[in-house]
Design a protein around this motif. Structure first.
Motif, mmCIF file in Angstrom:
data_model
loop_
_atom_site.group_PDB
_atom_site.id
_atom_site.type_symbol
_atom_site.label_atom_id
_atom_site.label_comp_id
_atom_site.label_asym_id
_atom_site.label_seq_id
_atom_site.Cartn_x
_atom_site.Cartn_y
_atom_site.Cartn_z
ATOM 1 N N GLU A 13 -3.001 1.336 2.658
ATOM 2 C CA GLU A 13 -4.046 0.377 3.021
ATOM 3 C C GLU A 13 -5.098 0.289 1.915
ATOM 4 O OE1 GLU A 13 -5.888 0.880 6.897
ATOM 5 O OE2 GLU A 13 -7.455 -0.576 6.383
ATOM 6 N N GLY A 366 4.825 -2.358 -3.086
ATOM 7 C CA GLY A 366 4.796 -2.852 -1.702
ATOM 8 C C GLY A 366 3.391 -3.283 -1.305
ATOM 9 N N MET A 369 2.422 -6.499 -2.998
ATOM 10 C CA MET A 369 3.035 -7.662 -2.339
ATOM 11 C C MET A 369 2.244 -8.046 -1.093
ATOM 12 S SD MET A 369 7.155 -7.477 -2.799
ATOM 13 C CE MET A 369 7.546 -5.793 -2.477
ATOM 14 N N ILE A 370 1.806 -7.036 -0.327
ATOM 15 C CA ILE A 370 1.007 -7.328 0.869
ATOM 16 C C ILE A 370 -0.276 -8.052 0.470
ATOM 17 C CG2 ILE A 370 -0.335 -6.316 2.754
ATOM 18 C CD1 ILE A 370 1.655 -4.038 2.860
ATOM 19 N N ILE A 374 2.974 -11.807 -0.254
ATOM 20 C CA ILE A 374 4.374 -12.071 -0.571
ATOM 21 C C ILE A 374 5.271 -11.409 0.468
ATOM 22 C CG2 ILE A 374 6.216 -11.472 -2.203
ATOM 23 C CD1 ILE A 374 4.231 -12.050 -4.427
ATOM 24 N N ASP A 375 6.138 -12.204 1.065
ATOM 25 C CA ASP A 375 7.059 -11.702 2.076
ATOM 26 C C ASP A 375 8.487 -11.873 1.554
ATOM 27 O OD1 ASP A 375 8.437 -10.925 4.275
ATOM 28 O OD2 ASP A 375 7.653 -12.469 5.613
ATOM 29 N N GLY B 12 9.012 -8.541 8.259
ATOM 30 C CA GLY B 12 8.114 -8.965 7.180
ATOM 31 C C GLY B 12 7.760 -7.786 6.281
ATOM 32 N N THR B 13 7.471 -8.078 5.011
ATOM 33 C CA THR B 13 7.221 -7.003 4.048
ATOM 34 C C THR B 13 6.002 -6.178 4.441
ATOM 35 O OG1 THR B 13 8.268 -8.285 2.331
ATOM 36 C CG2 THR B 13 6.788 -6.554 1.594
ATOM 37 N N LEU B 14 4.965 -6.852 4.975
ATOM 38 C CA LEU B 14 3.750 -6.125 5.350
ATOM 39 C C LEU B 14 4.080 -5.070 6.404
ATOM 40 C CD1 LEU B 14 0.261 -7.619 5.882
ATOM 41 C CD2 LEU B 14 1.161 -6.064 7.581
ATOM 42 N N VAL B 17 6.321 -2.183 4.941
ATOM 43 C CA VAL B 17 5.635 -1.205 4.086
ATOM 44 C C VAL B 17 4.668 -0.350 4.905
ATOM 45 C CG1 VAL B 17 3.986 -0.964 2.165
ATOM 46 C CG2 VAL B 17 5.878 -2.586 1.990
ATOM 47 N N MET B 18 4.049 -0.954 5.920
ATOM 48 C CA MET B 18 3.053 -0.220 6.700
ATOM 49 C C MET B 18 3.683 0.577 7.858
ATOM 50 S SD MET B 18 0.452 -0.590 4.918
ATOM 51 C CE MET B 18 -0.813 0.212 5.919
ATOM 52 N N CYS B 45 8.577 -12.681 9.803
ATOM 53 C CA CYS B 45 7.174 -12.474 10.182
ATOM 54 C C CYS B 45 6.647 -13.625 11.037
ATOM 55 C CB CYS B 45 6.327 -12.328 8.916
ATOM 56 S SG CYS B 45 4.571 -12.264 9.266
#
Lengths: 480, 89
Positions: A13, A366, A369-370, A374-375, B12-14, B17-18, B45
């Motif tokens: 984060e 990663g 990208m967030i 970017i997805d 989704g990438t977010l 990753v999280m 997403c």
């Protein structure tokens, strides 16, 4: 290995927030990140005493993300914005790759042996009798260990008939294969950089996330923004197990992030495998008993700083990163070259040899990208064409298999060392005695290979599963 | 009776990753006696992450109910809850 826990998620984060501020040109707000993440009146999650402590820890985490060694702080009031400006100006950011966030280190226990409340304060007091250092006294009817005198021999634990004395590990110290991390007089851990091999095991072991790598991220973002030279990415093969995406989708994403071109490190790995096969044939023909791989920088540094008797057996072949950097320079002589991988030790390797300017982890990729919205899922999946088989360098046994594919000579008797844990360290120490008949030894500092590297996104099980599904090469562990 | 409970994981990438990467192992982690009752799907997403009201990523829905800051344990107990509801009816 990358684990999904609160410590890693907080780090991600923070990286995301930092990247976002940079992209929005609001770096001067960097000191507000701690306030946003630990707002006034918020509850702390219990592991920190109060939000002020939580904020202080976030501040020092950002200091490490800006590339500084946290231990080098001289002025407690220096703002993160000031550190950021210094980072952009390219000041020296101190020694080492790993840095201890002292505020986050809870100085676990002073002595590994602790008397629990199961102690009955017995008459025999075998613990006191057995202690060679007179470190145990009886207080209020229970035994007590004086941590200043205790040398950690464990005889008291063995002596107690009630099993009332327990061994409490210090995770970072326990995980370090070379005893490079220890407590200072205040009980805070510190790293001895003359011993550290940058494997990152302490960082993965610390349950408080108190150890971080000094990041190159801000410099990379700065280079992209300046845009006076092409910033070229070299993508390590372990990436195929780190995201839910094909290699092609990742390349598209890197292009959108601003990399001028993307090279696959597996290309360099092919050169490594070919040269190493040739070298192995030559070395064995001249009567040397065995040869060890050279691609894992933490392992190579282990032979340079500690197991020096093994250094002559390490292959002189360049790592895939160095070969790939050569390919990049052929095409773009003035490029800013960024290695993107799961590895912390690659930073140290990049400093040692010219050719690679910066190292970035998958976790940072990663988070970036967030931050940039970017997805990977939305990019088209291209048909997977021919795959470089050396992608298997990412997994334990993969280097050996690749070398064997180009090798002709006497039969290979392989040994695979997967992870620099205690048992494998003992095996490595015995190697130099020569009392074995292995002739080719692959060593990777991380269990399972680079797929489990400290800078990864996915945990080792997930990484292996995704790698087998997405990389186009299948990895089988050789028998050890 | 396959698919009594439908679990949708945000790919989704977010979210991935999280913490969402852990759901790659969900089939192996489900208790074997309920595995055949659960249909696990991925979704692109849907934008849950755009609204703070939804909480933090990663996001998973169980029979359409949104779970924020999801992890394997949360999702498995959510599935158990749905299964218990289903048999009450």
């Amino acid at each position: 290995m990358a684990q999904t826990n609160n410590a890693t998620l907080i780090r991600r984060e923070i990286i995301t927030r930092l990247c976002r501020l940079f992209a929005e040109g609001r770096l001067e707000d960097i000191d507000r990140i701690a306030l946003a993440m630990a707002p006034r009146n918020a509850q702390t999650n219990g592991s920190r005493c109060c939000i002020h402590k939580a904020r202080a820890i976030i501040k020092y985490r950002i200091m490490a993300l800006l590339g500084f060694n946290v231990a080098d702080e001289t002025d407690e009031l220096e703002s993160l914005y000031s550190y950021a400006l210094r980072a952009l100006a390219g000041t020296d950011r101190g020694e080492g790759v790993l840095t201890v966030v002292g505020e986050a280190c809870t100085s676990c226990v002073k002595s590994n042996y602790v008397v629990s409340n199961l102690c009955r304060g017995c008459l025999a007091s075998n613990c006191m009798v057995s202690c060679p250092k007179n470190a145990i006294v009886m207080e209020n009817g229970q035994a007590k260990i004086d941590s200043l005198k205790c040398v950690g021999c464990g005889l008291c634990k063995e002596a107690c008939p009630y099993h009332a004395i327990i061994y409490v590990p210090i995770p970072c110290e326990e995980s370090c294969p070379v005893k490079a991390i220890s407590q200072n007089s205040e009980g805070i851990e510190q790293i001895d950089y003359t011993k550290c091999i940058h494997c990152g095991r302490c960082m993965m072991a610390c349950p408080f996330g108190a150890i971080m790598y000094k990041s190159h991220l801000i410099s990379i973002l700065h280079q992209m923004m300046k845009a006076d030279k092409p910033v070229v990415a070299m993508l390590a093969p372990a990436v195929c197990g780190q995201f839910r995406a094909s290699y092609g989708q990742l390349v598209t994403a890197l292009g959108k992030l601003g990399f001028a071109d993307i090279f696959e490190v597996a290309q360099g790995a092919e050169l490594t495998a070919r040269h190493e096969a040739e070298e192995l044939g030559h070395v064995l023909a001249t009567g040397q008993q065995f040869m060890a791989t050279s691609c894992c920088p933490a392992w190579v540094e282990l032979t340079e700083k500690h197991l020096t008797q093994l250094k002559p057996f390490v292959s002189e072949t360049w790592t895939p990163m160095r070969y790939t950097a050569g390919l990049v320079r052929d095409k773009y002589p003035d490029a800013v070259v960024v290695f993107i991988g799961p590895c912390v030790a690659k930073q140290a390797e990049a400093l040692k040899y010219p050719g690679v300017d910066y190292v970035m982890t998958f976790e940072e990729l990663g988070s970036l990208m967030i931050a940039r919205g970017i997805d990977l899922q939305v990019f088209e999946v291209e048909e997977q064409g021919a795959v470089i088989p050396e992608r298997q360098f990412a997994a334990s046994s993969g280097v050996l298999n690749s070398v064997a594919a180009y090798y002709s000579g006497e039969q290979i008797k392989p040994l695979v060392i997967s992870g620099l844990h205690k048992k494998n360290m003992a095996v490595l120490r015995r190697l130099a005695t020569g009392k074995h008949d292995w002739n080719m030894i692959e060593v990777m500092a991380c269990e399972g290979g680079c797929l489990s590297g400290p800078g990864g996104v996915s945990s080792p099980d997930v990484a292996r599963k995704l790698f087998n599904a997405q990389s186009g090469v299948h990895t089988e562990m050789l028998v050890q | 009776m396959n698919g009594q409970v439908e679990v949708s994981i945000c790919y989704g990438t977010l979210c991935f990753v999280m913490g969402g990467s852990e759901f790659e192992m969900i089939q192996d982690q489900l208790p074997s006696d309920i595995r055949h009752l659960v249909l696990v799907k991925g979704m692109n997403c849907p934008g849950y992450c755009n609204s703070q009201e939804n909480g933090k990523p990663p996001f998973v829905t169980i029979n359409g109910k949104l779970i924020g800051q999801a992890n394997l344990q949360k999702v498995i107990s959510g599935i158990m809850g749905e299964l218990a509801n289903g048999t009450d009816k």
